[in-house]
Design a protein around this motif. Structure first.
Motif, short mmCIF file in Angstrom:
data_model
loop_
_atom_site.label_atom_id
_atom_site.label_comp_id
_atom_site.label_asym_id
_atom_site.label_seq_id
_atom_site.Cartn_x
_atom_site.Cartn_y
_atom_site.Cartn_z
N ALA A 2 13.01 0.55 -22.64
CA ALA A 2 12.34 0.19 -23.89
C ALA A 2 11.88 -1.25 -23.85
CB ALA A 2 13.28 0.40 -25.07
N GLY B 253 6.34 10.06 -33.58
CA GLY B 253 7.58 9.60 -32.95
C GLY B 253 8.69 10.62 -33.08
N ALA C 98 8.42 1.62 -24.74
CA ALA C 98 8.49 2.08 -26.12
C ALA C 98 9.10 1.03 -27.04
CB ALA C 98 9.31 3.36 -26.21
N THR C 99 8.76 1.14 -28.33
CA THR C 99 9.46 0.40 -29.37
C THR C 99 10.51 1.31 -29.97
OG1 THR C 99 7.56 -1.00 -29.91
CG2 THR C 99 9.23 -0.70 -31.62
N VAL D 210 13.20 7.83 -25.95
CA VAL D 210 13.03 6.48 -25.44
C VAL D 210 12.42 6.53 -24.04
CG1 VAL D 210 14.20 4.36 -24.76
CG2 VAL D 210 14.93 5.58 -26.82
N ARG D 211 11.44 5.70 -23.81
CA ARG D 211 10.76 5.65 -22.51
C ARG D 211 10.34 4.21 -22.23
NH1 ARG D 211 7.50 7.45 -26.48
NH2 ARG D 211 5.42 6.52 -26.70
N HIS E 108 8.34 4.03 -32.07
CA HIS E 108 8.13 5.29 -31.34
C HIS E 108 9.40 6.15 -31.35
CE1 HIS E 108 5.36 2.42 -29.19
NE2 HIS E 108 4.51 3.42 -29.41
#
Length: 348
Positions: free
Chosen positions: A194, A263, A171-172, A167-168, A240
Motif C-alpha cells: 500500500a 473499493g 493503493a490507499t 489491498v494492492r 481504495h
C-alpha cells in the motif's frame, strides 16, 4: 496443571484442572510457553457472550510438544509450535480450499470440554492439520516468541482483513480500529505494498504504533467527522481498501463512508451490540464490495512466518503488558479498562 477459567462476568480465576492427555491418535499435548488475551475474549469477560461457569478460555498460544498420538507425523515431541485460534483437520474440502475456520471437524480453544490457551498445557485435536512448527532456537528469544505468537490470531487476522479489502501495490488504505488487529492490518497493508495508509484511532500510544507499522496518516475523529477527514485526505474520493476491525454499527458505517467508489471493505471486527449498519443501496450504487469474516489464520501462517523470522515484519509491539499465568485476571481488567492494548502471558 493451572489454567484460566471463567465463572461469571468479570470473574476470571486461575485454578487447578486436570492435566491434558492424548485421547485420540491424532492428538498432541503442547506445553504452553506464551499465550495472550484477545480483545474478543473481553466479550465473554463482560458477559456479552455466554460461557458456562468454569469453562476454559484463551485461543492464542505457542509452546513445546510434550506428547503425540500414534497417527501424528507432522510434529514430534520437543518441537516448538504455534497453534492457530481454530483447530482443523487439514484434509476436509474446506481445509483444502484454505478456509480452515469452516473445517467440518474444527473447533475453538476453550469450547466446552476443551482446553483453553491461557493455561499451562493444551490438548490439541488434529495436531497435523493444526500445529505449525517453528525454529527451535526461537524458544530462547523472548522478542521473537512475542512476534511469532501473533501468528496464532492477530497478525493473520489483520492480513485476512487486508486481503478482503483488496489491498494492492499503490493503493490507499484506511483502517478503522486501533486495537491489535487494526494495527496488524496496518502492518499487513504495508507488507502488501500500500502506498498510503490512514489509521483511524484516538489513542496516541496506539496510533504511534500504527505509524511505526507504516501508517502515513492518522485520523482521530469518529463518525461523520472521521468520514469527512478521510475524504479530505483523499481528494474527496475515499480509500481504495478499507479495513473494519471493530465490529460495531458505527465502525461499519464509517467504513462504508470512507470507501472509494469501486473499493472494498475487509471486515474482521466481531459483530456485537447492534446491527451492522449496512445500507445495501449505498453499497450497490457505489460498487463497494464487502469481504471478510473469521480469519483462516492456519492458511496464512506459512506465508507470514518467513517474514517474521527474517525481520521483514515485527508485530510484537502490539503487546504492551506482560503477566504470568497467575496474573491473567489482572490482564483482563487492564484490557477491559483500556490501560493495556494486548496482554502477553508467559509460562516461563
Amino acid at each position: 496443571m493451572r489454567a484460566t477459567t471463567i465463572h461469571a462476568p468479570f470473574d476470571m480465576r486461575v485454578e487447578d484442572v486436570p492435566e491434558p492427555l492424548v485421547q485420540l491418535p491424532t492428538d498432541a499435548v503442547v506445553r504452553v510457553l506464551r499465550a495472550c488475551i484477545c480483545g474478543s475474549d473481553l466479550w465473554a469477560y463482560r458477559g456479552e457472550s455466554a460461557r458456562q461457569p468454569g469453562q476454559r478460555i484463551g485461543h492464542e498460544f505457542l509452546g513445546i510438544v510434550e506428547e503425540t498420538g500414534s497417527e501424528v507425523s507432522g510434529v514430534r515431541t520437543g518441537d516448538l509450535v504455534v497453534a492457530p485460534f481454530v483447530w482443523s483437520d487439514g484434509v476436509c474440502d474446506y481445509c483444502r480450499e484454505g478456509l480452515t475456520t469452516s473445517c467440518v471437524h474444527g473447533g475453538f480453544w476453550g469450547a466446552v470440554g476443551y482446553d483453553g490457551g491461557q493455561g499451562e498445557a493444551v490438548r490439541v485435536p488434529f495436531a497435523d492439520g493444526t500445529l505449525v512448527r517453528l525454529p527451535k532456537e526461537a524458544a530462547s528469544d523472548d522478542h521473537l516468541l512475542s512476534a511469532l505468537l501473533t501468528l496464532s490470531d492477530v497478525m493473520g487476522t489483520g492480513h485476512h482483513a487486508a486481503l478482503g479489502a483488496g489491498v494492492r501495490k499503490g493503493a490507499t488504505v484506511a483502517v478503522v480500529g486501533d486495537g491489535a488487529v487494526g494495527l496488524c492490518a496496518v502492518l499487513a497493508a504495508k507488507r502488501l505494498g500500500a502506498e498510503r495508509i490512514i489509521a483511524l484511532g484516538r489513542h496516541e500510544v496506539r496510533t504511534d504504533i500504527a505509524r511505526s507499522f507504516g501508517a502515513t496518516d492518522v485520523v482521530a475523529a469518529r463518525g461523520e467527522d472521521a468520514v469527512a477527514a478521510v475524504r479530505e485526505l483523499t481528494r474527496g474520493q475515499g480509500a481504495h481498501a478499507v479495513v473494519e476491525a471493530v465490529g460495531t454499527e458505527q465502525s461499519m458505517r464509517t467504513a462504508v463512508g470512507i470507501a472509494r467508489d469501486g473499493g472494498a471493505i475487509g471486515f474482521v471486527g466481531v459483530p456485537h451490540g447492534s446491527g451492522t449498519g449496512l445500507d445495501l443501496g449505498v453499497m450497490f450504487d457505489r460498487n463497494i464490495a464487502l469481504r471478510g469474516g473469521v480469519a483462516p489464520v492456519r492458511t496464512y501462517i506459512p506465508e507470514l512466518l518467513p517474514d517474521i523470522l527474517d525481520g521483514t515484519i515485527d508485530p510484537s509491539p502490539v503487546f504492551d503488558l506482560t503477566v504470568d499465568l497467575e496474573g491473567v485476571p489482572d490482564g483482563y481488567k487492564a484490557m477491559d479498562e483500556r490501560t493495556a492494548l494486548k496482554v502477553l502471558v508467559t509460562n516461563s
